[in-house]
Structures are given as C-alpha cells and as structure tokens.
Scaffold this motif. Structure first.
Motif, PDB file in Angstrom:
ATOM      1  N   ARG A   1       0.919  -1.171   0.161  1.00  0.00           N
ATOM      2  CA  ARG A   1       0.072  -0.117  -0.022  1.00  0.00           C
ATOM      3  C   ARG A   1       0.856   1.446  -0.056  1.00  0.00           C
ATOM      4  O   ARG A   1       1.983   1.211   0.463  1.00  0.00           O
ATOM      5  N   VAL A   2       0.206   2.256  -0.649  1.00  0.00           N
ATOM      6  CA  VAL A   2       0.865   3.519  -0.570  1.00  0.00           C
ATOM      7  C   VAL A   2       0.210   4.675  -0.342  1.00  0.00           C
ATOM      8  O   VAL A   2      -1.118   4.776  -0.783  1.00  0.00           O
ATOM      9  N   GLY A   3       0.404   5.640   0.620  1.00  0.00           N
ATOM     10  CA  GLY A   3      -0.148   6.618   0.888  1.00  0.00           C
ATOM     11  C   GLY A   3      -0.265   7.842  -0.019  1.00  0.00           C
ATOM     12  O   GLY A   3       0.207   9.122   0.283  1.00  0.00           O
ATOM     13  N   PHE A   4      -0.858   7.617  -1.074  1.00  0.00           N
ATOM     14  CA  PHE A   4      -0.378   8.847  -2.342  1.00  0.00           C
ATOM     15  C   PHE A   4      -1.106  10.093  -1.773  1.00  0.00           C
ATOM     16  O   PHE A   4      -2.014  10.101  -1.239  1.00  0.00           O
ATOM     17  N   VAL A   5      -0.406  11.193  -2.297  1.00  0.00           N
ATOM     18  CA  VAL A   5      -0.610  12.222  -1.907  1.00  0.00           C
ATOM     19  C   VAL A   5      -0.880  13.280  -3.021  1.00  0.00           C
ATOM     20  O   VAL A   5      -0.215  13.209  -4.430  1.00  0.00           O
ATOM     21  N   ASP A   6      -1.728  14.165  -3.033  1.00  0.00           N
ATOM     22  CA  ASP A   6      -2.052  15.288  -4.074  1.00  0.00           C
ATOM     23  C   ASP A   6      -0.980  16.282  -3.906  1.00  0.00           C
ATOM     24  O   ASP A   6      -0.548  16.887  -2.659  1.00  0.00           O
ATOM     25  N   ALA A   7      -0.417  16.562  -5.134  1.00  0.00           N
ATOM     26  CA  ALA A   7       0.555  17.581  -5.087  1.00  0.00           C
ATOM     27  C   ALA A   7       0.534  18.699  -4.583  1.00  0.00           C
ATOM     28  O   ALA A   7       1.283  19.470  -3.891  1.00  0.00           O
ATOM     29  N   ARG A   8      -0.666  19.125  -4.529  1.00  0.00           N
ATOM     30  CA  ARG A   8      -1.271  20.411  -4.037  1.00  0.00           C
ATOM     31  C   ARG A   8      -1.269  20.513  -2.489  1.00  0.00           C
ATOM     32  O   ARG A   8      -0.682  21.517  -1.905  1.00  0.00           O
ATOM     33  N   ASP A   9      -1.457  19.343  -1.975  1.00  0.00           N
ATOM     34  CA  ASP A   9      -1.059  19.227  -0.405  1.00  0.00           C
ATOM     35  C   ASP A   9       0.184  19.489   0.010  1.00  0.00           C
ATOM     36  O   ASP A   9       0.576  19.785   1.033  1.00  0.00           O
ATOM     37  N   ILE A  10       0.971  18.867  -0.939  1.00  0.00           N
ATOM     38  CA  ILE A  10       2.407  18.791  -0.487  1.00  0.00           C
ATOM     39  C   ILE A  10       2.915  20.573  -0.679  1.00  0.00           C
ATOM     40  O   ILE A  10       3.507  21.173   0.265  1.00  0.00           O
ATOM     41  N   ALA A  11       2.113  21.229  -1.859  1.00  0.00           N
ATOM     42  CA  ALA A  11       2.783  22.502  -1.822  1.00  0.00           C
ATOM     43  C   ALA A  11       2.094  23.625  -0.579  1.00  0.00           C
ATOM     44  O   ALA A  11       2.643  24.309  -0.318  1.00  0.00           O
ATOM     45  N   GLU A  12       0.918  23.136  -0.209  1.00  0.00           N
ATOM     46  CA  GLU A  12       0.269  23.778   0.562  1.00  0.00           C
ATOM     47  C   GLU A  12       1.205  23.762   2.205  1.00  0.00           C
ATOM     48  O   GLU A  12       1.413  24.718   2.609  1.00  0.00           O
ATOM     49  N   VAL A  13       1.774  22.609   2.423  1.00  0.00           N
ATOM     50  CA  VAL A  13       2.760  22.436   3.518  1.00  0.00           C
ATOM     51  C   VAL A  13       4.005  23.364   3.219  1.00  0.00           C
ATOM     52  O   VAL A  13       4.298  23.869   4.165  1.00  0.00           O
ATOM     53  N   ALA A  14       4.553  23.382   1.978  1.00  0.00           N
ATOM     54  CA  ALA A  14       5.501  23.832   1.569  1.00  0.00           C
ATOM     55  C   ALA A  14       5.650  25.365   1.552  1.00  0.00           C
ATOM     56  O   ALA A  14       6.276  26.177   2.424  1.00  0.00           O
ATOM     57  N   ALA A  15       4.314  26.007   1.387  1.00  0.00           N
ATOM     58  CA  ALA A  15       3.966  27.279   1.536  1.00  0.00           C
ATOM     59  C   ALA A  15       4.104  27.848   3.052  1.00  0.00           C
ATOM     60  O   ALA A  15       4.503  29.047   3.385  1.00  0.00           O
ATOM     61  N   ARG A  16       3.426  27.002   3.800  1.00  0.00           N
ATOM     62  CA  ARG A  16       3.596  27.238   5.210  1.00  0.00           C
ATOM     63  C   ARG A  16       4.981  27.365   5.748  1.00  0.00           C
ATOM     64  O   ARG A  16       5.507  28.156   6.664  1.00  0.00           O
ATOM     65  N   ALA A  17       5.898  26.471   5.392  1.00  0.00           N
ATOM     66  CA  ALA A  17       7.244  26.178   5.842  1.00  0.00           C
ATOM     67  C   ALA A  17       7.929  27.344   4.997  1.00  0.00           C
ATOM     68  O   ALA A  17       8.832  27.867   6.106  1.00  0.00           O
TER      69      ALA A  17
END
Length: 291
Positions: A169-185
């Motif tokens: 199994r893989v916890g596939f993630v939407d790239a936009r959610d990665i970007a939202e975390v990056a923008a906060r960081a």
C-alpha cells in the motif's frame, strides 16, 4: 526605522515555479504578501506579480545573481540527474554565504537522510542551514493523470497499471497538499526546522487505485502484477533510462514489503485541513473538459 514602518517581507526564491508544487506555492506566498522570485529553465511564471529569473543548475556563473537579495528558498532537484547532490550542495553553499536563512527542500518519503543524493542534501540542510524544512512526500497522485509519467501514459493508452508492488500500500498524496505544506514552511514566521513526511488520507494498493479509476471514469482499468524484469522493460519503453528504471523497480519492491504503507497527519497539522483523497482528485480530473 520609524515607529510606523514595517519590515519588508522576505524575498523567496521558488525553483521549479511552474511545476506541480511550484505553481501553488507561488500563489499562496503572494496571497500572504510575500515577495516572490520565480525560477525555472523556461519562461516566466504566468503570475505577473512575481520577479522571474531563468535558472539552470548547470550554469553556475548565473547563480550569484539569482540569489541576490533572497532570504528564503524552495528547492527541487534537477530533473533527470541520478545523484543531484553535487549540483545542489554547491548551490546551497552559495545561498548560505549570500545570507539565505531558510531553505525548504522537496525530497521524498523513500529517501532517508542517511542516503546519498537527496539524502545528503537533507543532511546538509539540517546541519548547516539556520532555518530548514525537508518535505518527504509519498508518491504523487498526479502521476496517474499525467501522460508524461509512465503510469499516466500506460493508463491513457491501455487502461493498465503494471507494478511489482503486489499487495503493498502507498499513502498517495495530492501534489497541491505538498505545496500547501511547503508554502507554510516558507512563509510562517517561525521556521519548522523539521522533516515533514507527507501522505494522503489513506494507504491504497495499486489494485485499489485501478478500482477507483474504473468507477470514476467508467473505463475498464486494471492493475497487472508483473515481475521486476517486465516492469523495467515497460519503463524503459516509456522513455525512462535503464538505470533509473531499475531504481524505480527497487522502490516498487520496497512498497511490496510495506515501506510506504503509512499515513501521517502532517497535512492537517500544518495547514489546518485534511488532505485530499485520491477519489476526489480522480473525480476532479474526470469532470474536466477534454483538452
């Protein structure tokens, strides 16, 4: 500085600014009033509110100018480079010497800090950057919808996913959610100073992915389990260099052993909202008019 003046916002360099994560990061930073300098190898960002520079990892003579006045930066690895650490560490050295304080690196959940390549860049950031964040996302959901990716291309042509992942199994993630975390960081007043392992809300088998796509699109989509040699041949036939294809097959074999089965609360903890599901993204794509 007068009592009524405010400090100017940080200038943030966003590499890969027109990519899956870069576009969203730029938008979010501009919404927060940040000064953004976009950078990629091609044309400028479509957002006229940004300052754009042409950026090529291999053109070291241009890097000093690109970094001038930058306080924070978002780094993605150069495409198609098996070990990007040489290029990236050199650029990082220049950035820190010029006063860049905060660096956010896009790595991957499959790359621990102890590894070579991006792992070495991760380690250098933790040890030397005044403020840092390493993003370690699981596999992008967008891979299934991008015809340039070997999975997306295979789905478009044949309606088939071929892997050696078995029941993994893989916890596939939407790239936009990665970007939202990056923008906060990048934009938060307080640096995160950590590695964020980022996943979607559920861990899916490739069989589950095929079932969702079949249900949403109305097309017969299937997962075809194959052996390592067959998987590698299909990847090479799609244009992936043989050595890199072998590496990807090894990652699939690790998935079969459970290496990517986890689900983390990172997206909700950092952004305040739950990550998007794979089915939601599939329905979004199915609702789009044909290009």
């Amino acid at each position: 500085m007068s009592a009524t003046s405010r400090p100017s916002p940080p200038r943030i360099l966003v590499t890969g600014a027109t990519g899956n994560t870069g576009r969203v990061i730029v938008t979010r930073l501009l919404e927060r009033g940040m000064a953004v300098r976009t950078a990629n190898r091609s044309g400028p960002s479509p957002d006229s509110a940004t300052e754009h520079v042409r950026f090529d990892w291999a053109e070291a003579s241009s890097h000093e100018a690109i970094l001038a006045g930058v306080d924070r930066m978002y780094l993605i690895a150069p495409a198609g480079v098996e070990d990007p650490s040489g290029l990236m560490l050199s650029f990082l050295e220049k950035a820190l010497a010029r006063g860049v304080r905060r660096v956010v690196l896009l790595s991957a959940s499959a790359v621990p800090e102890s590894d070579a390549g991006l792992g070495a860049v991760h380690r250098a950031l933790r040890e030397r950057a005044p403020e840092w964040t390493v993003l370690q996302p699981s596999w992008f959901m967008q891979n299934f919808f991008d015809p340039r990716h070997f999975h997306g291309g295979s789905l478009q042509r044949e309606g088939v996913l071929r892997t050696v992942t078995g029941e993994g199994r893989v916890g596939f993630v939407d790239a936009r959610d990665i970007a939202e975390v990056a923008a906060r960081a990048l934009g938060d007043e307080t640096a995160h100073d950590t590695a964020h392992v980022i996943t979607g809300p559920e861990a899916l088998r490739y069989e589950d992915v095929a079932a969702v796509l079949s249900r949403v699109t109305g097309r017969p989509i299937r997962h075809e389990p194959v052996d390592a040699d067959t998987a590698q041949r299909h990847m090479v036939a799609s244009g992936i260099p043989e050595r890199y294809a072998r590496f990807l097959v090894q990652l699939d074999e690790a998935i079969a052993q459970g290496a990517e089965a986890r689900v983390t609360p990172t997206v909700e903890r950092v952004t305040g909202r739950a990550p998007r599901s794979f089915e939601a993204l599939a329905r979004e794509h199915a609702a789009r008019p044909p290009a």
